[in-house]
Design a protein around this motif. Sequence first.
Motif, PDB file in Angstrom:
ATOM      1  N   GLY A 157      -2.759   5.658  13.453  1.00 23.42           N
ATOM      2  CA  GLY A 157      -2.038   4.401  13.237  1.00 23.42           C
ATOM      3  C   GLY A 157      -0.894   4.247  14.209  1.00 23.42           C
ATOM      4  N   LYS A 175      -0.290   5.574   0.049  1.00 22.52           N
ATOM      5  CA  LYS A 175      -0.828   6.760   0.704  1.00 22.52           C
ATOM      6  C   LYS A 175      -2.185   6.495   1.353  1.00 22.52           C
ATOM      7  CE  LYS A 175       1.550  10.003  -2.368  1.00 22.52           C
ATOM      8  NZ  LYS A 175       1.394  11.110  -3.340  1.00 22.52           N
ATOM      9  N   HIS A 176      -2.436   7.285   2.403  1.00 20.52           N
ATOM     10  CA  HIS A 176      -3.732   7.222   3.080  1.00 20.52           C
ATOM     11  C   HIS A 176      -4.863   7.507   2.101  1.00 20.52           C
ATOM     12  CE1 HIS A 176      -6.984   8.063   5.855  1.00 20.52           C
ATOM     13  NE2 HIS A 176      -7.104   9.277   5.350  1.00 20.52           N
ATOM     14  N   GLY A 177      -5.900   6.701   2.164  1.00 22.96           N
ATOM     15  CA  GLY A 177      -7.075   6.920   1.336  1.00 22.96           C
ATOM     16  C   GLY A 177      -6.989   6.330  -0.050  1.00 22.96           C
ATOM     17  N   ALA A 227      -4.721  10.358  10.227  1.00 17.30           N
ATOM     18  CA  ALA A 227      -4.677   8.908  10.022  1.00 17.30           C
ATOM     19  C   ALA A 227      -3.333   8.345  10.469  1.00 17.30           C
ATOM     20  CB  ALA A 227      -4.934   8.574   8.553  1.00 17.30           C
ATOM     21  N   TRP A 228      -2.261   9.047  10.145  1.00 16.04           N
ATOM     22  CA  TRP A 228      -0.927   8.575  10.563  1.00 16.04           C
ATOM     23  C   TRP A 228      -0.845   8.520  12.083  1.00 16.04           C
ATOM     24  CZ3 TRP A 228       3.281   9.549  13.503  1.00 16.04           C
ATOM     25  CH2 TRP A 228       4.480   8.916  13.141  1.00 16.04           C
ATOM     26  N   HIS A 279      -1.835   0.502  11.448  1.00 14.77           N
ATOM     27  CA  HIS A 279      -3.280   0.305  11.329  1.00 14.77           C
ATOM     28  C   HIS A 279      -3.670  -1.175  11.303  1.00 14.77           C
ATOM     29  CE1 HIS A 279      -4.292   4.553  10.693  1.00 14.77           C
ATOM     30  NE2 HIS A 279      -3.220   4.624   9.918  1.00 14.77           N
ATOM     31  N   GLN A 333       1.115   0.134   5.561  1.00 14.96           N
ATOM     32  CA  GLN A 333       0.915   1.247   6.484  1.00 14.96           C
ATOM     33  C   GLN A 333      -0.526   1.728   6.523  1.00 14.96           C
ATOM     34  OE1 GLN A 333       5.130   3.343   5.426  1.00 14.96           O
ATOM     35  NE2 GLN A 333       3.757   4.591   6.633  1.00 14.96           N
ATOM     36  N   THR A 334      -1.437   1.000   5.884  1.00 12.99           N
ATOM     37  CA  THR A 334      -2.851   1.326   5.960  1.00 12.99           C
ATOM     38  C   THR A 334      -3.598   0.104   6.477  1.00 12.99           C
ATOM     39  OG1 THR A 334      -3.448   0.542   3.733  1.00 12.99           O
ATOM     40  CG2 THR A 334      -2.592   2.794   3.913  1.00 12.99           C
ATOM     41  N   ASP A 382       0.874  -1.179   0.000  1.00 12.43           N
ATOM     42  CA  ASP A 382       0.000   0.000   0.000  1.00 12.43           C
ATOM     43  C   ASP A 382       0.905   1.221   0.000  1.00 12.43           C
ATOM     44  OD1 ASP A 382       0.979   0.324   2.611  1.00 12.43           O
ATOM     45  OD2 ASP A 382      -0.817  -0.459   3.547  1.00 12.43           O
ATOM     46  N   ALA A 415      -4.636  12.971   6.229  1.00 14.89           N
ATOM     47  CA  ALA A 415      -3.473  12.083   6.207  1.00 14.89           C
ATOM     48  C   ALA A 415      -2.713  12.144   7.532  1.00 14.89           C
ATOM     49  CB  ALA A 415      -2.551  12.466   5.052  1.00 14.89           C
TER      50      ALA A 415
END
Length: 341
Positions: free
Chosen positions: A241, A145-147, A237-238, A196, A175-176, A143, A234
């Motif tokens: 996580g 980037k976020h989203g 979210a980081w 996450h 990382q997601t 994965d 972002a």
Amino acid sequence: MVLPERERRTFWIDGDRLRTDPVPGAELVVDGSWLLPGLVDVHTHPGTESRDLPFSDEVLRRQLTDHRDAGVLLVRTPGSAARIPAWVDQDPALPRVRSAGRWLATPGRFFPGFGRDVSEADLVRAAVEEARSSSGWCKVIGDWKHGEPAVPLEILTAVVRAVHAIGGRVAVHCQTAEGSRNAVLAGADSLEHGMHLDPDLIDRMAAQGTAFVPTLSVFGAGADRRRAGEPSAARDAWLAGWAGMLPNVRAAHEAGVTVLAGTDSLPCGTVSTEVAWLIRAGLPAQAALGAASWAARSWLGLPGLADGAPADLVAYDTDPTLDPTALAHPSRVILRGRVVA
């Protein structure tokens, strides 16, 4: 005193091997110290100093030497900008290396041109090629980037099956939540980062033998900077996580998952910092130390301190399980039977 057994034992060195029987003419090099199998960093990328500079043999040698001088005598490189050259294994002064070839990145999921860019349709074939051309590992960027979507589960599952069919192993960058989920469900051999990660998947990781390499030190080093950044989806979210990573590492250890120490950061030779983070996450000191020594060596197919084992060991003046800060200061480093530091 030998760890992890905590036994008083005597070893002799015969060439590049440890022996429990006396070797005639041996010279005393360590006496009364705490002995560990050589330290291990299972997530490090020697050979590059930034994305703006090409892979360099000179940098590779220097960074591997930094690892060695810190007592890190075995490294796994889960992905590089170039395949690790053959001369590394032929140099007795450098740590042993287990490589995963080039990073495998599908469109939009890595720094462009920094690894091996492949389409999703070609990912299975490329994974088999990298595993065959390396130490039996390949590394998939699962994965980014976020989203944004992760590598689809069916494709990642096909990668794992194909690489396992040739006797190889698969590391997955994740990382997601979707990326970590897919890596576990696909049966990956290791989760690299695992941000996450759904705690409900931890028992499955333990049952199928998926190792967890959380690289806490590199995330921890950037946490304050992230908190100070401008609010965004972002960033939030980081931070969410990161907030779950230490509890997940502890839960994974308690569930029987193999938790391992990897730095993913510069300078090289700082695995002691990762051990400190594992302790902070809740691992007992001996388990955290094993994650960077005997447990990691076993996971990568090398024994600890035993008759006939490679003569790769580090000595300390004090017990590093009681004083983990001592891990950064070995009193003696022996690689392939030679005193190197």
